[in-house]
Structures are given as C-alpha cells and as structure tokens.
Design a protein around this motif. Structure first.
Motif, short mmCIF file in Angstrom:
data_model
loop_
_atom_site.label_atom_id
_atom_site.label_comp_id
_atom_site.label_asym_id
_atom_site.label_seq_id
_atom_site.Cartn_x
_atom_site.Cartn_y
_atom_site.Cartn_z
N THR A 136 -8.13 -13.67 -9.82
CA THR A 136 -7.73 -13.57 -8.25
C THR A 136 -6.34 -12.82 -8.53
OG1 THR A 136 -8.60 -15.45 -7.82
CG2 THR A 136 -7.03 -14.60 -6.28
N SER B 231 -2.89 -11.26 -6.67
CA SER B 231 -2.15 -11.20 -5.77
C SER B 231 -0.85 -10.22 -5.82
CB SER B 231 -1.58 -12.82 -5.40
OG SER B 231 -0.89 -12.92 -6.49
N SER C 55 -3.64 -4.86 -3.56
CA SER C 55 -4.96 -4.81 -3.07
C SER C 55 -5.78 -4.02 -4.16
CB SER C 55 -5.16 -4.09 -2.00
OG SER C 55 -6.32 -3.97 -1.75
N SER D 111 -8.56 -3.09 -3.98
CA SER D 111 -9.32 -1.60 -3.55
C SER D 111 -8.22 -0.42 -3.14
CB SER D 111 -9.82 -2.04 -1.93
OG SER D 111 -9.05 -2.36 -1.30
N HIS E 53 -11.12 0.62 -8.30
CA HIS E 53 -10.78 0.36 -7.25
C HIS E 53 -11.96 0.70 -6.10
CE1 HIS E 53 -9.72 4.40 -7.24
NE2 HIS E 53 -9.85 4.71 -5.92
N THR F 149 -13.58 -7.55 -2.73
CA THR F 149 -12.33 -6.90 -2.07
C THR F 149 -11.73 -7.76 -0.86
OG1 THR F 149 -13.47 -5.41 -0.70
CG2 THR F 149 -12.78 -4.57 -2.63
N ASN G 176 -9.86 -10.00 -2.68
CA ASN G 176 -8.94 -9.54 -3.69
C ASN G 176 -9.28 -10.19 -5.03
OD1 ASN G 176 -7.02 -7.34 -3.72
ND2 ASN G 176 -5.44 -8.62 -4.19
#
Lengths: 108, 118
Positions: free
Chosen positions: B23, B25, B28, B30, B54, B74, B77
């Motif tokens: 995960t 943070s 992003s 993508s 990405h 995505t 995320n």
C-alpha cells in the motif's frame, strides 16, 4: 544478467578511518545506472548514492563514489559510528536489475 | 512523504501461493515510476523479483518468470505480488519499493518476513 561482485566481504575499521568498497560488474555498466545502499540489521536498505555522483536526500558528503565501466568504488571518508553496516551496489543498466552480495563494514 | 507498507501472511505452506500487497501513500502509483518487489533471504543479499509500471506494464526476473504475477489496483493505490509453487527457498523478507526514471529505489517498505514451511 549483469553480475556484481563486491569486495572485500568484510572490512574491519575504526571510527575516523577511511573505507573503500569495491564493486565489479560482469559487463560494462554506465556509471549513471549504478547505485549504492546501506543496510542495518532489521531495516530496509537505504539509498546512498545513484547516478554518477548524486547523493540521496540527507546523505552526508563523507559518502562518495567513483569508477566506470566494470569497476566502481564507494568511499566513506571518515567513518562515523552510524556508518557500520552492510553496503550493496546495484545496477539498473540492464535487466534484471541486480545487486552485489554486499560488503560488511564492522568496527575493528 | 511517500510511504510504502507490505502486508500479507507471514507463513505459507510449500507448493502454495505467496500473496503480498504493498500500500502506497503520498504518491499515486498511476502517476509515474516503476513499482518493484525485492526479496532478501535470511542472512543473504537482495534480489529483484519484478516490477509494474505506472501504465501497468510488467517485467519479471527470468528466475521467477513462470511463478510470479505482479498487479496493481490504482483505486486503492496498491500493487501486489503473487508467487506460486513456493518452497522453503522462497523464505525471505519481501520488500516493496519504487524506481523513479533516471534514479533507483528511493523509498522502501519496512519489509515483511514470509516463511515457507509446513
């Protein structure tokens, strides 16, 4: 696959001394695609230097690197107590990205 | 501040499939970069397993190619690793990390130990 061979396996030095670590590649690697990491027990590797001489954020200038082609070095100009750790070289010039087997810098 | 966090079972039986999720943070997945899985057997060095870009393009280390799948969600995320037909030799700390263009693994998860044992 590009094989990276690090030497020596272990380096025994005292705080304040200079450390020189070697990384030899099985074929030519652009210095722009060679990196060095520091790893302490129980922690993830920490990026030190990448590219020809770019230090990662927060890395002091006592860490420097050099070399070209198949022979590269990481130099720690004056060892601080927090520098005793394992160091890895890594290439991202060819696939798969590969690491050396590591050099342990230990307190003498 | 970019942070990565691995999660998944710490114990997997031989011949089964290892599944981990990373995960992310603070960035992003993508938006850019390659998102990478690396492992480190106890007391040994580091080995790249594979990556996903990405845009969803994957690359797998030939050493794992027939057993590995890396995917991304995505909307959450997250990106994930599946390694099939595991053996005790797959026991390792598994790290997720990112690879920016022109640079290399700058942010890492803290790693998660996966033990393969019956």
């Amino acid at each position: 696959e590009i094989v990276l061979t690090q030497s020596p396996g272990t380096l025994s030095l005292s705080p304040g001394e200079r450390a020189t670590l070697s990384c030899r590649a099985s074929q030519s690697v652009s210095s722009s695609y060679l990196a060095w990491y520091q790893q302490k027990p129980g922690q993830a590797p920490r990026l030190l230097i990448y590219g020809a001489s770019s230090r990662a954020t927060g890395i002091p200038d006592r860490f420097s690197c050099g070399g070209s082609g198949t022979d590269f070095t990481l130099t720690i100009s004056r060892l601080e107590p927090e520098d005793f750790a394992v160091y890895y070289c890594q290439q991202f010039d060819g696939s798969p990205w590969t690491f050396g087997q590591g050099t342990k810098v230990e307190i003498k | 501040q970019v942070q990565l966090q691995e999660s998944g079972p710490g114990l997997v039986k031989p011949s089964e499939t290892l599944s981990l999720t990373c995960t992310v943070s603070g960035y992003s997945i993508s938006s850019g970069y390659y998102w990478v899985w690396i492992r480190q057997p106890p007391g040994k060095g580091l080995e790249c397993i594979g990556s996903i870009s990405h845009s969803g393009t994957t690359y797998y280390n030939p050493s794992f190619k027939s057993r590995v799948t890396i995917s991304a969600d995505t909307s959450k995320n997250q990106f994930s690793l599946r390694l099939s037909s595991v053996t005790p030799a797959d026991t390792a700390v598994y790290y997720c990390t990112r690879h920016p263009p022109g640079a290399t693994f700058d942010y890492w998860g803290q790693g998660t130990l996966v033990t393969v044992s019956s």
